[in-house]
Design a protein around this motif. Structure first.
Motif, PDB file in Angstrom:
ATOM      1  N   GLU A   1      45.994  39.468  27.640  1.00  0.00           N
ATOM      2  CA  GLU A   1      44.945  40.148  28.401  1.00  0.00           C
ATOM      3  C   GLU A   1      44.658  39.371  29.677  1.00  0.00           C
ATOM      4  OE1 GLU A   1      40.573  42.185  27.645  1.00  0.00           O
ATOM      5  OE2 GLU A   1      41.210  40.578  26.302  1.00  0.00           O
ATOM      6  N   VAL A   2      44.526  40.122  30.783  1.00  0.00           N
ATOM      7  CA  VAL A   2      44.160  39.556  32.074  1.00  0.00           C
ATOM      8  C   VAL A   2      42.822  40.162  32.472  1.00  0.00           C
ATOM      9  CG1 VAL A   2      44.795  39.275  34.498  1.00  0.00           C
ATOM     10  CG2 VAL A   2      46.585  39.292  32.736  1.00  0.00           C
ATOM     11  N   ILE A   3      41.885  39.302  32.856  1.00  0.00           N
ATOM     12  CA  ILE A   3      40.524  39.712  33.211  1.00  0.00           C
ATOM     13  C   ILE A   3      40.242  39.247  34.640  1.00  0.00           C
ATOM     14  CG2 ILE A   3      38.066  39.421  32.639  1.00  0.00           C
ATOM     15  CD1 ILE A   3      39.086  38.687  29.751  1.00  0.00           C
ATOM     16  N   THR A   4      39.536  40.062  35.383  1.00  0.00           N
ATOM     17  CA  THR A   4      39.058  39.675  36.709  1.00  0.00           C
ATOM     18  C   THR A   4      37.621  40.147  36.850  1.00  0.00           C
ATOM     19  OG1 THR A   4      39.941  41.702  37.659  1.00  0.00           O
ATOM     20  CG2 THR A   4      41.322  39.738  37.841  1.00  0.00           C
ATOM     21  N   GLY A   5      36.893  39.507  37.721  1.00  0.00           N
ATOM     22  CA  GLY A   5      35.508  39.889  37.957  1.00  0.00           C
ATOM     23  C   GLY A   5      35.232  39.988  39.444  1.00  0.00           C
ATOM     24  N   ALA A   6      34.179  40.704  39.783  1.00  0.00           N
ATOM     25  CA  ALA A   6      33.775  40.829  41.184  1.00  0.00           C
ATOM     26  C   ALA A   6      32.291  41.154  41.239  1.00  0.00           C
ATOM     27  CB  ALA A   6      34.565  41.936  41.870  1.00  0.00           C
ATOM     28  N   PHE A   7      31.676  40.772  42.346  1.00  0.00           N
ATOM     29  CA  PHE A   7      30.320  41.234  42.583  1.00  0.00           C
ATOM     30  C   PHE A   7      30.391  42.752  42.687  1.00  0.00           C
ATOM     31  CE2 PHE A   7      29.451  37.084  45.091  1.00  0.00           C
ATOM     32  CZ  PHE A   7      29.243  36.388  43.914  1.00  0.00           C
ATOM     33  N   VAL A   8      29.412  43.441  42.128  1.00  0.00           N
ATOM     34  CA  VAL A   8      29.415  44.907  42.136  1.00  0.00           C
ATOM     35  C   VAL A   8      29.471  45.442  43.575  1.00  0.00           C
ATOM     36  CG1 VAL A   8      26.905  45.282  42.075  1.00  0.00           C
ATOM     37  CG2 VAL A   8      28.429  46.897  40.956  1.00  0.00           C
ATOM     38  N   SER A   9      28.976  44.675  44.516  1.00  0.00           N
ATOM     39  CA  SER A   9      28.994  45.092  45.923  1.00  0.00           C
ATOM     40  C   SER A   9      30.383  44.972  46.559  1.00  0.00           C
ATOM     41  CB  SER A   9      28.000  44.247  46.725  1.00  0.00           C
ATOM     42  OG  SER A   9      28.345  42.878  46.625  1.00  0.00           O
ATOM     43  N   ASN A  10      31.319  44.296  45.884  1.00  0.00           N
ATOM     44  CA  ASN A  10      32.663  44.096  46.434  1.00  0.00           C
ATOM     45  C   ASN A  10      33.560  45.269  46.013  1.00  0.00           C
ATOM     46  OD1 ASN A  10      35.103  43.180  47.382  1.00  0.00           O
ATOM     47  ND2 ASN A  10      34.941  41.151  46.461  1.00  0.00           N
ATOM     48  N   ILE A  11      33.319  46.396  46.627  1.00  0.00           N
ATOM     49  CA  ILE A  11      34.007  47.639  46.269  1.00  0.00           C
ATOM     50  C   ILE A  11      35.514  47.516  46.474  1.00  0.00           C
ATOM     51  CG2 ILE A  11      34.214  50.096  46.869  1.00  0.00           C
ATOM     52  CD1 ILE A  11      31.137  49.853  47.594  1.00  0.00           C
ATOM     53  N   ALA A  12      35.935  46.827  47.516  1.00  0.00           N
ATOM     54  CA  ALA A  12      37.372  46.680  47.793  1.00  0.00           C
ATOM     55  C   ALA A  12      38.074  45.961  46.639  1.00  0.00           C
ATOM     56  CB  ALA A  12      37.594  45.933  49.100  1.00  0.00           C
ATOM     57  N   SER A  13      37.479  44.911  46.131  1.00  0.00           N
ATOM     58  CA  SER A  13      38.101  44.178  45.025  1.00  0.00           C
ATOM     59  C   SER A  13      38.134  45.027  43.755  1.00  0.00           C
ATOM     60  CB  SER A  13      37.358  42.862  44.771  1.00  0.00           C
ATOM     61  OG  SER A  13      38.095  42.040  43.905  1.00  0.00           O
ATOM     62  N   CYS A  14      37.089  45.778  43.519  1.00  0.00           N
ATOM     63  CA  CYS A  14      37.077  46.674  42.353  1.00  0.00           C
ATOM     64  C   CYS A  14      38.201  47.702  42.466  1.00  0.00           C
ATOM     65  CB  CYS A  14      35.721  47.363  42.217  1.00  0.00           C
ATOM     66  SG  CYS A  14      34.369  46.224  41.834  1.00  0.00           S
ATOM     67  N   ARG A  15      38.440  48.221  43.668  1.00  0.00           N
ATOM     68  CA  ARG A  15      39.539  49.179  43.872  1.00  0.00           C
ATOM     69  C   ARG A  15      40.896  48.520  43.619  1.00  0.00           C
ATOM     70  NH1 ARG A  15      40.778  53.105  42.980  1.00  0.00           N
ATOM     71  NH2 ARG A  15      42.133  53.652  44.698  1.00  0.00           N
ATOM     72  N   VAL A  16      41.050  47.279  44.046  1.00  0.00           N
ATOM     73  CA  VAL A  16      42.303  46.549  43.794  1.00  0.00           C
ATOM     74  C   VAL A  16      42.558  46.475  42.289  1.00  0.00           C
ATOM     75  CG1 VAL A  16      43.357  44.242  43.863  1.00  0.00           C
ATOM     76  CG2 VAL A  16      42.319  45.209  45.931  1.00  0.00           C
ATOM     77  N   MET A  17      41.537  46.102  41.540  1.00  0.00           N
ATOM     78  CA  MET A  17      41.693  45.973  40.088  1.00  0.00           C
ATOM     79  C   MET A  17      42.065  47.319  39.465  1.00  0.00           C
ATOM     80  SD  MET A  17      38.678  43.239  39.202  1.00  0.00           S
ATOM     81  CE  MET A  17      37.504  43.460  40.517  1.00  0.00           C
ATOM     82  N   GLU A  18      41.409  48.374  39.895  1.00  0.00           N
ATOM     83  CA  GLU A  18      41.710  49.710  39.365  1.00  0.00           C
ATOM     84  C   GLU A  18      43.137  50.138  39.717  1.00  0.00           C
ATOM     85  OE1 GLU A  18      38.510  51.942  41.109  1.00  0.00           O
ATOM     86  OE2 GLU A  18      37.048  51.165  39.654  1.00  0.00           O
ATOM     87  N   LYS A  19      43.581  49.861  40.938  1.00  0.00           N
ATOM     88  CA  LYS A  19      44.946  50.206  41.349  1.00  0.00           C
ATOM     89  C   LYS A  19      45.990  49.471  40.508  1.00  0.00           C
ATOM     90  CE  LYS A  19      43.937  50.984  46.224  1.00  0.00           C
ATOM     91  NZ  LYS A  19      44.150  50.438  47.566  1.00  0.00           N
ATOM     92  N   CYS A  20      45.601  48.331  39.969  1.00  0.00           N
ATOM     93  CA  CYS A  20      46.517  47.535  39.135  1.00  0.00           C
ATOM     94  C   CYS A  20      46.453  47.930  37.662  1.00  0.00           C
ATOM     95  CB  CYS A  20      46.211  46.048  39.310  1.00  0.00           C
ATOM     96  SG  CYS A  20      46.639  45.449  40.952  1.00  0.00           S
ATOM     97  N   GLY A  21      45.751  49.012  37.365  1.00  0.00           N
ATOM     98  CA  GLY A  21      45.675  49.494  35.987  1.00  0.00           C
ATOM     99  C   GLY A  21      44.591  48.858  35.154  1.00  0.00           C
ATOM    100  N   MET A  22      43.749  48.068  35.778  1.00  0.00           N
ATOM    101  CA  MET A  22      42.665  47.418  35.049  1.00  0.00           C
ATOM    102  C   MET A  22      41.514  48.404  34.867  1.00  0.00           C
ATOM    103  SD  MET A  22      42.788  43.667  36.827  1.00  0.00           S
ATOM    104  CE  MET A  22      42.327  42.715  35.367  1.00  0.00           C
TER     105      MET A  22
END
Length: 168
Positions: A119-140
């Motif tokens: 399992e690979v986990i990443t976190g981001a501040f909720v305000s960091n929408i760009a990072s959240c999109r990166v994680m989603e694009k990677c299947g997370m």
């Protein structure tokens, strides 16, 4: 060393010190990536040497992200617990919105699964929408872990994403 279509992930070399210090002290990066405020150049150099040592160690997952031999970011472990690993990543703001973070995170996930992580986990501040999109694009997918973190005099709400080996 990991090679993607446009990037290379590899350990840091001595000549990367100035560029890494630039990343570690960049005000835009510090808005979304928790980095210590260095009181002196010497303190920042000491951090570089530690990160370089980690990048050469089997005990850590730490790589510089290079575009045409230029250090443009880094990816590293935040926590390793058995077959789970939490990652953090940074791309210099001059290189944002070009898909580099997605390219790097995809490559790291693949590499970590090949190394036996489940399992690979990443976190981001909720305000960091760009990072959240990166994680989603990677299947997370967003997981049921959230926390409030005090950083630079403000409380930031942090959300987490994960991907499991059997879910690519």
């Amino acid at each position: 060393m990991i090679t993607t279509e446009r990037l290379v992930l590899k350990p840091y070399c001595d000549k990367d010190m100035d560029r890494m210090i630039e990343l570690l002290t960049n005000e835009k990066i510090k808005e979304t990536f928790m980095i210590h405020d260095f009181k002196s150049r010497q303190e920042a150099e000491k951090m570089f040497w530690k990160l370089q040592e980690n990048s050469l160690s089997e005990e850590h997952y730490e790589f510089g992200i290079y575009l045409e031999n230029e250090l443009i970011g880094f990816i590293n472990d935040v926590e390793i617990e058995g077959k789970k690993i939490e990652l953090g990543y940074v791309i210099h703001p001059d290189f944002h919105n070009k898909g580099y973070a997605t390219e790097v995170l995809r490559a790291a996930i693949k590499d970590l699964f090949e190394k036996g992580f489940e399992e690979v986990i990443t976190g981001a501040f909720v305000s960091n929408i760009a990072s959240c999109r990166v994680m989603e694009k990677c299947g997370m997918v967003r997981i049921d872990k959230e926390e409030d973190i005090e950083y630079h005099g403000k409380v930031h709400h942090c959300i987490y994403y994960a991907i499991k080996k059997n879910r690519k």
